[in-house]
Design a protein around this motif. Structure first.
Motif, short mmCIF file in Angstrom:
data_model
loop_
_atom_site.label_atom_id
_atom_site.label_comp_id
_atom_site.label_asym_id
_atom_site.label_seq_id
_atom_site.Cartn_x
_atom_site.Cartn_y
_atom_site.Cartn_z
N VAL A 130 -27.35 25.44 -29.10
CA VAL A 130 -27.62 26.15 -27.95
C VAL A 130 -26.23 26.46 -27.30
CG1 VAL A 130 -28.56 26.50 -25.57
CG2 VAL A 130 -29.79 25.44 -27.42
N GLY A 131 -25.23 25.68 -27.42
CA GLY A 131 -24.00 25.82 -26.82
C GLY A 131 -23.01 26.88 -27.68
N ARG A 132 -23.30 26.69 -28.91
CA ARG A 132 -22.45 27.69 -29.93
C ARG A 132 -23.01 29.10 -29.67
NH1 ARG A 132 -22.50 23.14 -33.38
NH2 ARG A 132 -24.67 24.04 -34.44
N ILE A 133 -24.39 29.31 -29.51
CA ILE A 133 -25.12 30.53 -29.37
C ILE A 133 -24.47 31.26 -28.08
CG2 ILE A 133 -27.34 31.84 -29.09
CD1 ILE A 133 -28.53 29.59 -30.96
N TRP A 134 -24.69 30.53 -27.09
CA TRP A 134 -24.32 30.82 -25.86
C TRP A 134 -22.74 31.26 -25.90
CZ3 TRP A 134 -26.83 26.98 -21.82
CH2 TRP A 134 -28.07 27.38 -21.71
N LYS A 135 -21.89 30.57 -26.54
CA LYS A 135 -20.48 30.78 -26.57
C LYS A 135 -20.43 32.24 -27.12
CE LYS A 135 -15.99 28.97 -27.87
NZ LYS A 135 -15.46 27.90 -28.32
N ALA A 136 -21.03 32.37 -28.39
CA ALA A 136 -20.93 33.63 -29.34
C ALA A 136 -21.51 34.90 -28.49
CB ALA A 136 -21.86 33.22 -30.47
N PHE A 137 -22.39 34.93 -27.65
CA PHE A 137 -22.90 36.01 -26.88
C PHE A 137 -22.21 35.89 -25.55
CE2 PHE A 137 -25.86 35.37 -30.25
CZ PHE A 137 -26.26 36.82 -30.64
N GLY A 138 -21.34 35.06 -25.22
CA GLY A 138 -20.57 35.17 -23.93
C GLY A 138 -21.62 34.84 -22.71
N LEU A 139 -22.59 34.00 -22.77
CA LEU A 139 -23.41 33.59 -21.93
C LEU A 139 -23.20 32.31 -21.05
CD1 LEU A 139 -26.73 34.46 -23.77
CD2 LEU A 139 -25.73 35.96 -22.31
N ARG A 140 -23.34 32.39 -19.95
CA ARG A 140 -22.85 31.22 -19.11
C ARG A 140 -23.94 31.11 -17.96
NH1 ARG A 140 -18.29 33.96 -20.03
NH2 ARG A 140 -16.66 33.09 -21.16
N PRO A 141 -25.12 30.18 -18.34
CA PRO A 141 -26.05 30.48 -17.31
C PRO A 141 -25.72 29.54 -16.39
CG PRO A 141 -26.89 29.79 -19.26
CD PRO A 141 -25.47 30.01 -19.44
N HIS A 142 -24.80 28.51 -16.33
CA HIS A 142 -24.25 27.81 -15.12
C HIS A 142 -23.45 28.33 -14.19
CE1 HIS A 142 -21.15 27.55 -18.03
NE2 HIS A 142 -20.47 26.91 -17.06
N GLN A 143 -22.94 29.44 -14.31
CA GLN A 143 -21.78 30.00 -13.63
C GLN A 143 -22.84 31.08 -12.90
OE1 GLN A 143 -18.50 31.17 -15.85
NE2 GLN A 143 -17.73 29.15 -16.14
N VAL A 144 -21.95 31.33 -11.46
CA VAL A 144 -22.60 32.85 -10.89
C VAL A 144 -21.31 33.28 -10.07
CG1 VAL A 144 -23.11 31.33 -8.83
CG2 VAL A 144 -24.31 33.53 -9.29
N GLU A 145 -21.25 34.61 -9.92
CA GLU A 145 -20.23 35.00 -9.19
C GLU A 145 -20.73 35.80 -7.86
OE1 GLU A 145 -17.69 37.58 -11.49
OE2 GLU A 145 -16.77 36.09 -12.63
N THR A 146 -20.06 35.99 -6.95
CA THR A 146 -20.64 36.45 -5.41
C THR A 146 -20.01 37.89 -5.54
OG1 THR A 146 -19.03 35.29 -4.29
CG2 THR A 146 -21.17 34.34 -4.71
N PHE A 147 -20.63 39.02 -4.95
CA PHE A 147 -20.23 39.96 -4.35
C PHE A 147 -20.73 40.61 -3.20
CE2 PHE A 147 -23.66 41.21 -6.91
CZ PHE A 147 -24.22 42.50 -6.26
N LYS A 148 -20.16 41.47 -2.65
CA LYS A 148 -20.79 42.20 -1.54
C LYS A 148 -20.43 43.81 -1.42
CE LYS A 148 -22.11 42.76 2.84
NZ LYS A 148 -23.47 42.19 3.24
N LEU A 149 -21.13 44.28 -1.45
CA LEU A 149 -20.95 45.83 -1.48
C LEU A 149 -20.82 46.55 -0.16
CD1 LEU A 149 -24.34 46.96 -3.83
CD2 LEU A 149 -21.70 46.74 -4.62
N SER A 150 -20.04 47.25 -0.21
CA SER A 150 -19.39 47.95 1.19
C SER A 150 -20.50 48.97 1.71
CB SER A 150 -18.13 48.68 0.98
OG SER A 150 -17.86 49.40 2.18
N THR A 151 -20.88 49.03 2.86
CA THR A 151 -21.74 50.16 3.25
C THR A 151 -20.96 50.98 4.41
OG1 THR A 151 -22.10 48.43 5.67
CG2 THR A 151 -23.54 48.15 3.77
#
Length: 363
Positions: A130-151
């Motif tokens: 599973v780890g090799r498949i995720w690495k090959a496809f650039g998948l990181r379910p354990h990571q999350v990035e935040t963002f804020k859209l300007s109004t």
């Protein structure tokens, strides 16, 4: 008039091939390259010309011709990427597809995201696979990035204004990124810090003693990376006006001064506006709301925090302020400007790609 040019290969599908292509073409999130190729072949199978299929799908006619030919030659196998050399894989394409699709389109029943253990239990594969498949496809379910859209209703105009100063600064002028870093705490540990030793990191108590707070006003010269700083115990409009007066004395009189600031009320107070009216060589440029990433001095504040403040130990405010002034002096001994490379169009296109991925964001 008779048709000229190279004859187009006819695409005729079996029932199984059509069913597979339809399934591939309906991918909502994953395998988008394969989904597009499937839609190309399905369009060709309806007897459409390459140009018509290309126009409907927004691709080049040459792309349609390529995948038409690949399918006629190798059928469904012609739509997948070329196999890599090496020993044959023990994991089938269907198993890999199932892992990728489940990762992108579903979540486990007992968690908000997949882990290698939960996906292994779901798929019947090992955790390492599973780890090799995720690495090959650039998948990181354990990571999350935040963002804020300007109004900010003037978002586009402000982005173009600020980025224009970075990429094409005016002549006979100085461009300064200005902001204040407030609430800087003088923190002391409740016990002495234990120094690092071989095989053992530095250790410190988790609790600390507070000895007050201070504020750093800073102006980063976009061209040279030099910083003009001023420390005050408060961060009201009166302190910001004093900082502007300091800039006025340190910037040569023959230069205009363009200040890039955020929308903090201190920067727009009546006393500040009155000072600016009396000093017409100063020009304010405001970043859009929730867009502090456009102000380069924020990056410099991050370096100050990482290298001086986060692990600093100060028994009083005077010691903290002394260390901040010393760090600024060392920075200015060898200043490093931040090189801005993104154009306003690059930024706006990237934002548009985010909006395309957010349901209802374009409305």
């Amino acid at each position: 008039m008779a048709r000229t040019g190279r004859p187009v290969a006819e695409v005729v599908l079996t029932d199984d091939e059509r069913e597979t292509l339809l399934r591939w073409s309906r991918r909502a999130k994953s395998s988008q390259a394969l989904a597009l190729r499937s839609r190309i072949v399905l369009g060709c199978a309806e007897g459409k010309a390459n140009k018509q299929v290309a126009a409907e799908l927004g691709v080049w006619p040459q792309t349609v011709g390529t995948w038409r030919g690949r399918f006629v030659e190798s059928r469904l196998d012609g739509l997948v990427d070329e196999p890599r050399p090496g020993a044959p894989r023990k994991i089938t394409d269907a198993q890999i597809e199932a892992v990728v699709v489940a990762t992108l389109e579903r979540t486990p029943a007992d968690a908000t995201h997949w882990s290698r253990a939960s996906m292994a239990a779901q798929s019947g594969l090992s955790r390492s696979t599973v780890g090799r498949i995720w690495k090959a496809f650039g998948l990181r379910p354990h990571q999350v990035e935040t963002f804020k859209l300007s109004t900010d209703p003037q978002f586009v105009d402000k982005v173009r204004d600020v980025v224009g100063l970075y990429l094409d600064p005016p002549e006979k002028a100085l461009v300064l990124c200005v902001d204040e870093k407030s609430q800087i705490q003088a923190l002391d540990r409740s016990a002495p810090v234990l120094p690092m030793m071989p095989g053992m990191p530095e250790r410190r108590t988790h609790d600390y003693l507070r000895h007050g707070i201070t504020t750093l006003f800073a102006a980063l010269d976009v061209a040279t990376g030099e910083v003009i700083g001023s420390i005050h115990r408060r961060h009201r409009a009166s302190e910001f006006r004093k900082f502007l007066a300091k800039l006025d004395t340190q910037v040569p009189a023959e230069l205009d001064v363009h200040l890039i600031c955020d929308n903090y009320s201190t920067h727009k107070a009546p006393t500040v506006r009155a000072w600016l009216d009396a000093h017409p060589r100063f020009h304010m440029h405001f970043t859009p709301t929730y867009s502090s990433w456009l102000n380069q001095v924020e990056r410099w504040f991050g370096l100050l925090t990482d290298k001086q403040l986060r692990r600093g130990v100060h028994k009083n405010l005077q010691a903290l302020e002394r260390d901040i002034r010393a760090w600024i002096a060392r920075w200015n001994d060898n200043p490093q400007p931040f090189i801005w490379t993104k154009t306003a169009d690059d930024i706006l296109e990237r934002l548009a790609s985010y909006l395309d991925r957010i349901p209802g964001a374009g409305h």
